[in-house]
Write an enzyme that holds these catalytic residues in place. Sequence first.
Site, PDB file in Angstrom:
ATOM      1  N   GLY A 178      -1.651   7.138   2.031  1.00 48.28           N
ATOM      2  CA  GLY A 178      -2.944   6.449   1.936  1.00 48.28           C
ATOM      3  C   GLY A 178      -3.114   5.875   0.542  1.00 48.28           C
ATOM      4  CD  GLN A 202     -13.733   3.835  -3.346  1.00 50.58           C
ATOM      5  OE1 GLN A 202     -13.992   4.530  -2.354  1.00 50.58           O
ATOM      6  NE2 GLN A 202     -14.644   3.551  -4.256  1.00 50.58           N
ATOM      7  CG  ASP A 213      -1.906   2.666   2.965  1.00 46.25           C
ATOM      8  OD1 ASP A 213      -2.725   3.241   2.230  1.00 46.25           O
ATOM      9  OD2 ASP A 213      -2.233   2.080   4.027  1.00 46.25           O
ATOM     10  NE  ARG A 261      -5.046  -0.764   3.348  1.00 46.63           N
ATOM     11  CZ  ARG A 261      -6.157  -0.947   2.638  1.00 46.63           C
ATOM     12  NH1 ARG A 261      -6.291  -1.990   1.858  1.00 46.63           N
ATOM     13  NH2 ARG A 261      -7.149  -0.073   2.692  1.00 46.63           N
ATOM     14  CG  ASP A 305       1.141   5.958  11.765  1.00 48.84           C
ATOM     15  OD1 ASP A 305       0.275   6.743  11.321  1.00 48.84           O
ATOM     16  OD2 ASP A 305       1.088   5.457  12.901  1.00 48.84           O
ATOM     17  CE1 TYR A 355     -14.308  11.147   5.931  1.00 45.85           C
ATOM     18  CE2 TYR A 355     -16.520  11.620   5.146  1.00 45.85           C
ATOM     19  CZ  TYR A 355     -15.193  11.375   4.896  1.00 45.85           C
ATOM     20  OH  TYR A 355     -14.746  11.340   3.599  1.00 45.85           O
ATOM     21  CE  LYS A 414     -12.376  13.858   4.800  1.00 43.42           C
ATOM     22  NZ  LYS A 414     -10.984  13.727   4.334  1.00 43.42           N
TER      23      LYS A 414
HETATM   24  P1  NAD Z   1      -9.687   4.398   2.085  1.00 41.08           P
HETATM   25  O1  NAD Z   1     -10.175   4.082   3.440  1.00 41.08           O
HETATM   26  O2  NAD Z   1     -10.043   3.485   0.968  1.00 41.08           O
HETATM   27  O3  NAD Z   1      -8.117   4.571   2.094  1.00 41.08           O
HETATM   28  C1  NAD Z   1      -7.419   5.219   3.119  1.00 41.08           C
HETATM   29  C2  NAD Z   1      -6.028   4.628   3.178  1.00 41.08           C
HETATM   30  O4  NAD Z   1      -5.335   5.289   4.230  1.00 41.08           O
HETATM   31  C3  NAD Z   1      -6.024   3.127   3.518  1.00 41.08           C
HETATM   32  O5  NAD Z   1      -5.263   2.408   2.570  1.00 41.08           O
HETATM   33  C4  NAD Z   1      -5.396   3.059   4.900  1.00 41.08           C
HETATM   34  O6  NAD Z   1      -4.577   1.910   5.101  1.00 41.08           O
HETATM   35  C5  NAD Z   1      -4.541   4.334   4.912  1.00 41.08           C
HETATM   36  N1  NAD Z   1      -4.263   4.796   6.268  1.00 41.08           N
HETATM   37  C6  NAD Z   1      -5.088   4.761   7.340  1.00 41.08           C
HETATM   38  N2  NAD Z   1      -4.450   5.256   8.420  1.00 41.08           N
HETATM   39  C7  NAD Z   1      -3.211   5.616   8.005  1.00 41.08           C
HETATM   40  C8  NAD Z   1      -2.095   6.194   8.665  1.00 41.08           C
HETATM   41  N3  NAD Z   1      -2.125   6.463   9.973  1.00 41.08           N
HETATM   42  N4  NAD Z   1      -0.976   6.442   7.943  1.00 41.08           N
HETATM   43  C9  NAD Z   1      -0.927   6.142   6.616  1.00 41.08           C
HETATM   44  N5  NAD Z   1      -1.952   5.580   5.944  1.00 41.08           N
HETATM   45  C10 NAD Z   1      -3.088   5.323   6.631  1.00 41.08           C
HETATM   46  O7  NAD Z   1     -10.188   5.886   1.751  1.00 41.08           O
HETATM   47  P2  NAD Z   1     -10.480   6.520   0.331  1.00 41.08           P
HETATM   48  O8  NAD Z   1     -11.884   6.225  -0.019  1.00 41.08           O
HETATM   49  O9  NAD Z   1      -9.414   6.200  -0.621  1.00 41.08           O
HETATM   50  O10 NAD Z   1     -10.441   8.066   0.716  1.00 41.08           O
HETATM   51  C11 NAD Z   1      -9.298   8.852   0.581  1.00 41.08           C
HETATM   52  C12 NAD Z   1      -9.637  10.265   1.001  1.00 41.08           C
HETATM   53  O11 NAD Z   1     -10.737  10.758   0.211  1.00 41.08           O
HETATM   54  C13 NAD Z   1     -10.102  10.413   2.450  1.00 41.08           C
HETATM   55  O12 NAD Z   1      -9.667  11.645   2.968  1.00 41.08           O
HETATM   56  C14 NAD Z   1     -11.597  10.423   2.334  1.00 41.08           C
HETATM   57  O13 NAD Z   1     -12.199  11.099   3.399  1.00 41.08           O
HETATM   58  C15 NAD Z   1     -11.793  11.172   1.044  1.00 41.08           C
HETATM   59  N6  NAD Z   1     -13.094  10.905   0.440  1.00 41.08           N
HETATM   60  C16 NAD Z   1     -13.382   9.674  -0.068  1.00 41.08           C
HETATM   61  C17 NAD Z   1     -14.646   9.436  -0.625  1.00 41.08           C
HETATM   62  C18 NAD Z   1     -15.013   8.094  -1.196  1.00 41.08           C
HETATM   63  O14 NAD Z   1     -16.173   7.898  -1.582  1.00 41.08           O
HETATM   64  N7  NAD Z   1     -14.078   7.148  -1.284  1.00 41.08           N
HETATM   65  C19 NAD Z   1     -15.585  10.468  -0.659  1.00 41.08           C
HETATM   66  C20 NAD Z   1     -15.264  11.695  -0.095  1.00 41.08           C
HETATM   67  C21 NAD Z   1     -13.998  11.918   0.428  1.00 41.08           C
HETATM   68  N1  SER Z   2     -17.973   8.230   0.500  1.00 42.38           N
HETATM   69  C1  SER Z   2     -17.714   8.944   1.697  1.00 42.38           C
HETATM   70  C2  SER Z   2     -18.417   8.322   2.854  1.00 42.38           C
HETATM   71  O1  SER Z   2     -19.475   7.772   2.635  1.00 42.38           O
HETATM   72  C3  SER Z   2     -18.141  10.380   1.557  1.00 42.38           C
HETATM   73  O2  SER Z   2     -17.163  11.155   2.118  1.00 42.38           O
HETATM   74  O3  SER Z   2     -17.940   8.432   3.937  1.00 42.38           O
END
Ligand code: NAD
Ligand code: SER
Length: 316
Positions: A10, A14, A36, A38, A54, A144, A148
């Site tokens: 992944g 972000q 990823d 992508r 994947d 979600y 989690k």
């Molecule tokens: P994101 O959606 O920006 O990135 C996720 C990445 O995973 C994407 O680039 C997507 O292409 C890739 N992906 C999706 N399906 C896939 C698969 N089958 N195989 C491989 N790659 C795949 O998410 P993020 O914000 O970077 O979050 C990363 C982690 O942090 C997640 O577990 C999310 O729940 C957790 N998280 C994020 C936030 C936040 O505010 N960004 C807050 C709490 C928790």
């Molecule tokens: N930033 C995340 C969301 O809004 C929190 O896990 O889903």
Amino acid sequence: MQKEKILVIGASGQIGVELTMALRKIYGNANVVASDLREQNPLLEGTGPYVSLDVMNKEMLHVQVIRQNITQVYLLAAILSATGEKNPGLAWNLNMQGLLNVLDIAREEKMHKVYWPSSIAVFGPTSPRQNCPQQTIIEPITVYGISKYAGEFWCNYFFQRFGVDVRSIRYPGLISYKSAPGGGTTDYAVEIFHDAMSDKSYECFLSEDTYLPMMYMPDAIRATIELMEAPADRIKVRTSYNVSGMSFSPKEIAAEIQKSIPDFKMSYKPDYRQHIADSWPQSIDDSVARSDWGWKEEFSLAAMSKDMLDNLRQQK
Ligand code: NAD
Ligand code: SER
């Protein structure tokens, strides 16, 4: 001692882009494999190995782990809260099966460590709204949040039963200027900066007094690395740690932006994400992370807003 070789799954998301770059600084570019669904990410291009992968394809994942001699995995692939409500089955499948695939392979290959993030979305309307503690009533209302919370217990199970050193943080909403957020309820706190710069106005999908726990990305990356580098005996919580950065409402962040862009205008049109936001705590008690492994945030709302605007101006 065996050299660490890290797989980030992944990596184009972000968090993934910035975490991959931070890990490459510590472990060396060649020792951090970005992966990823992508094909590639322009921000990572030319900085180190990148494979298209994947996480749902366990066999291919296992092949990559063996072929690349992977000793640590950071699993970031997931579907976030807002997107998850549009397709609950897909969110459950990816968020659960992806984790189970990684934990199984980590056990089989005797990996040194695994990182998997949880979220403040585990909390629900029956959790305390202010300073929500590490251990409390946890009844999430989104798919979600359910995934989690279940994931946290799988991590704990693999640690207790098989000794897999898996570590986790319940991130708040993350704010960053490098990579766009991927479908969360807290995404407004990133979009607002981009729209303030381009249009001097933003229509917010949450109401003006919706307080949520948030964190600036540099703090989130540092928290992740500090947790992963802490000695194993300091990690007492094997579900997931509360961590806190700041807490603010849309009205407050708009006022902060107006200090730098005085004619910025904010309007409000709450949508289905309001219901999700209303189910989450407004602030988080992270005293356990502070005492176990020394967590402390650096960025306040004012410092984060200034840094976001400075960096977005430079990017123009
Ligand atoms: P994101 O959606 O920006 O990135 C996720 C990445 O995973 C994407 O680039 C997507 O292409 C890739 N992906 C999706 N399906 C896939 C698969 N089958 N195989 C491989 N790659 C795949 O998410 P993020 O914000 O970077 O979050 C990363 C982690 O942090 C997640 O577990 C999310 O729940 C957790 N998280 C994020 C936030 C936040 O505010 N960004 C807050 C709490 C928790
Ligand atoms: N930033 C995340 C969301 O809004 C929190 O896990 O889903």
